[in-house]
Design an enzyme around this catalytic site. Structure first.
Site, PDB file in Angstrom:
ATOM      1  N   HIS A  47       0.834  -1.200   0.000  1.00 52.71           N
ATOM      2  CA  HIS A  47       0.000   0.000   0.000  1.00 52.71           C
ATOM      3  C   HIS A  47       0.865   1.245   0.000  1.00 52.71           C
ATOM      4  O   HIS A  47       1.710   1.436   0.890  1.00 52.71           O
ATOM      5  CB  HIS A  47      -0.955  -0.014   1.200  1.00 52.71           C
ATOM      6  CG  HIS A  47      -2.012  -1.060   1.061  1.00 52.71           C
ATOM      7  ND1 HIS A  47      -2.532  -1.751   2.131  1.00 52.71           N
ATOM      8  CD2 HIS A  47      -2.646  -1.530  -0.047  1.00 52.71           C
ATOM      9  CE1 HIS A  47      -3.447  -2.609   1.680  1.00 52.71           C
ATOM     10  NE2 HIS A  47      -3.536  -2.491   0.364  1.00 52.71           N
ATOM     11  N   GLU A  50       1.643   3.726   2.988  1.00 51.33           N
ATOM     12  CA  GLU A  50       2.115   3.137   4.249  1.00 51.33           C
ATOM     13  C   GLU A  50       3.649   3.171   4.288  1.00 51.33           C
ATOM     14  O   GLU A  50       4.332   2.162   4.405  1.00 51.33           O
ATOM     15  CB  GLU A  50       1.503   1.738   4.392  1.00 51.33           C
ATOM     16  CG  GLU A  50      -0.037   1.846   4.403  1.00 51.33           C
ATOM     17  CD  GLU A  50      -0.796   0.530   4.336  1.00 51.33           C
ATOM     18  OE1 GLU A  50      -0.181  -0.532   4.507  1.00 51.33           O
ATOM     19  OE2 GLU A  50      -2.025   0.584   4.105  1.00 51.33           O
ATOM     20  N   HIS A  57       2.388  -3.539   6.850  1.00 51.71           N
ATOM     21  CA  HIS A  57       1.418  -2.463   6.559  1.00 51.71           C
ATOM     22  C   HIS A  57       1.434  -1.470   7.723  1.00 51.71           C
ATOM     23  O   HIS A  57       2.083  -1.670   8.731  1.00 51.71           O
ATOM     24  CB  HIS A  57       0.000  -3.042   6.430  1.00 51.71           C
ATOM     25  CG  HIS A  57      -0.202  -3.860   5.209  1.00 51.71           C
ATOM     26  ND1 HIS A  57      -0.947  -3.426   4.137  1.00 51.71           N
ATOM     27  CD2 HIS A  57       0.251  -5.091   4.881  1.00 51.71           C
ATOM     28  CE1 HIS A  57      -0.938  -4.357   3.195  1.00 51.71           C
ATOM     29  NE2 HIS A  57      -0.229  -5.381   3.620  1.00 51.71           N
ATOM     30  N   GLU A 110       0.482  -4.633  11.130  1.00 49.79           N
ATOM     31  CA  GLU A 110       0.003  -3.260  10.986  1.00 49.79           C
ATOM     32  C   GLU A 110       0.808  -2.438  11.985  1.00 49.79           C
ATOM     33  O   GLU A 110       0.622  -2.557  13.195  1.00 49.79           O
ATOM     34  CB  GLU A 110      -1.499  -3.169  11.300  1.00 49.79           C
ATOM     35  CG  GLU A 110      -2.391  -3.931  10.333  1.00 49.79           C
ATOM     36  CD  GLU A 110      -2.655  -3.208   9.020  1.00 49.79           C
ATOM     37  OE1 GLU A 110      -2.088  -2.112   8.794  1.00 49.79           O
ATOM     38  OE2 GLU A 110      -3.442  -3.752   8.223  1.00 49.79           O
TER      39      GLU A 110
END
Ligand code: 0X9
Ligand code: ZN
Length: 324
Positions: free
Chosen positions: A69, A72, A204, A277
């Site tokens: 992504h 990110e 991420h 994350e």
């Protein structure tokens, strides 16, 4: 409004420079290769870190994927941190030395360079997530790379068929060149019929979570995952979370996703794997755009967790007391 692009983050050209510098300083244990090209033609790079780096030794392999992504950006910094940790630590830190000697570590520092560059190229951050591939019949570009993987693609309401959606899954699995290149790379690590990569992390941001498959179903045990396999993911996820303070959970507990790399790495390739994350925990900490002043702290924070994964890569199932 979003703050201006923060020059403390590593853009693509600078990243290539860092990789070349690491490889030049440690040629016996670090090597780079071009595994393919992005839609706009940028090199997709892999950095291998291991002793006898130019030889494909029979050692457990570990994969780290960064920046599917675009926005990110902290995940690219994580790749830079890992490259430096594992090379600078070699020869001085006995634990790192043993892991570099006994594993073959693959770092893909930015698998969506077109998206990252686009996100950084304006006078403000552009809040971009997808790649930059045009979509036929739509003025909205981009496929969400983490919905484009070829396992239960589009199965379960965890992605969108609308090109203007930020979770657009693309017209077909592996339609995004970036996904095709990484999937081919992973398939290429099957040697003598056996997948050499045993464990992986896909980085991420944000929310401070450690997630394990599956994402396409709320079930823990399915046709594609036994109780022992689920328990291995959960135990290893919890073991790593104890080190970095993230919250460990099955990925569908966050929300249902289909076509994610997590589901493909396990469902198709039987690689025990996790999504991290990273920082911050919530939007109040800066969301996708924390200041670059947090980079050192928030990447160093994951050192111990990553070393734990590298340690278990010889046999992840031993964390639940199983041999294979
Ligand atoms: O939605 C995603 O792709 C990830 N969250 S993010 O905010 N970085 O976009 C979460 C993916 C978790 N699900 C699976 N890995 N299956
Ligand atoms: Zn993401």
């Amino acid at each position: 409004p979003l703050a201006d692009p923060d020059p403390g983050y590593t853009g693509y050209a600078e990243l290539v420079g860092v990789i070349d510098e690491v490889v030049a300083a440690h040629p016996d244990i670090a090597a780079r290769s071009v595994i393919g090209r992005s839609h706009e033609g940028r090199d997709l790079l892999a950095v291998k870190i291991s002793d006898n780096v130019d030889v494909d030794e029979d050692q457990p392999e570990v994969l780290f994927v960064h920046a599917q992504h675009a926005r990110e950006h902290l995940t690219v910094e994580m790749a830079v941190h890992l490259m430096r940790l594992l090379t600078d630590g070699y020869g001085g830190d006995p634990r790192i030395t043993d892991l570099v000697d006994d594993r073959e570590i693959w770092i893909l520092p930015n698998v969506n360079p077109d998206g990252s560059e686009y996100d950084m190229a304006g006078s403000t951050w552009r809040n971009w997530r997808k790649n930059r591939q045009p979509n036929e019949g739509s003025s909205s570009p981009g496929t969400d790379l983490n919905r484009n993987w070829a396992y239960e693609w589009g199965c379960c309401g965890g992605s969108s068929g609308n090109p203007s959606s930020i979770t657009y899954r693309g017209p077909a699995p592996e339609s995004a060149p970036e996904v095709r290149v990484v999937a081919d790379f992973v398939r290429g690590r099957v040697v003598g019929g056996e997948q050499q990569i045993t464990t992986a992390i896909d980085f991420h941001t944000y929310s401070e979570l450690i997630l394990w498959p599956f994402g396409h179903t709320y079930d823990d045990v399915t046709n594609g995952m036994t109780r022992e396999e689920y328990d291995t993911h959960a135990a290893l996820g919890e073991h790593m979370a104890e080190a970095n303070g993230y919250t460990p959970q099955q990925s569908s507990d966050l929300y249902v996703t289909d076509g994610s790399i997590n589901d493909w790495l396990w469902g198709d390739q039987r690689i025990v794997n996790f999504t991290y994350e990273m920082y911050p925990r919530s939007a109040a900490g800066g969301g996708f755009y924390p200041p670059s002043s947090v980079i050192e702290r928030e990447t160093a924070r994951n050192e111990e967790a990553v070393l734990r994964l590298l340690d278990y890569a010889d046999c992840p199932y031993r964390i639940i007391g199983e041999e294979a």
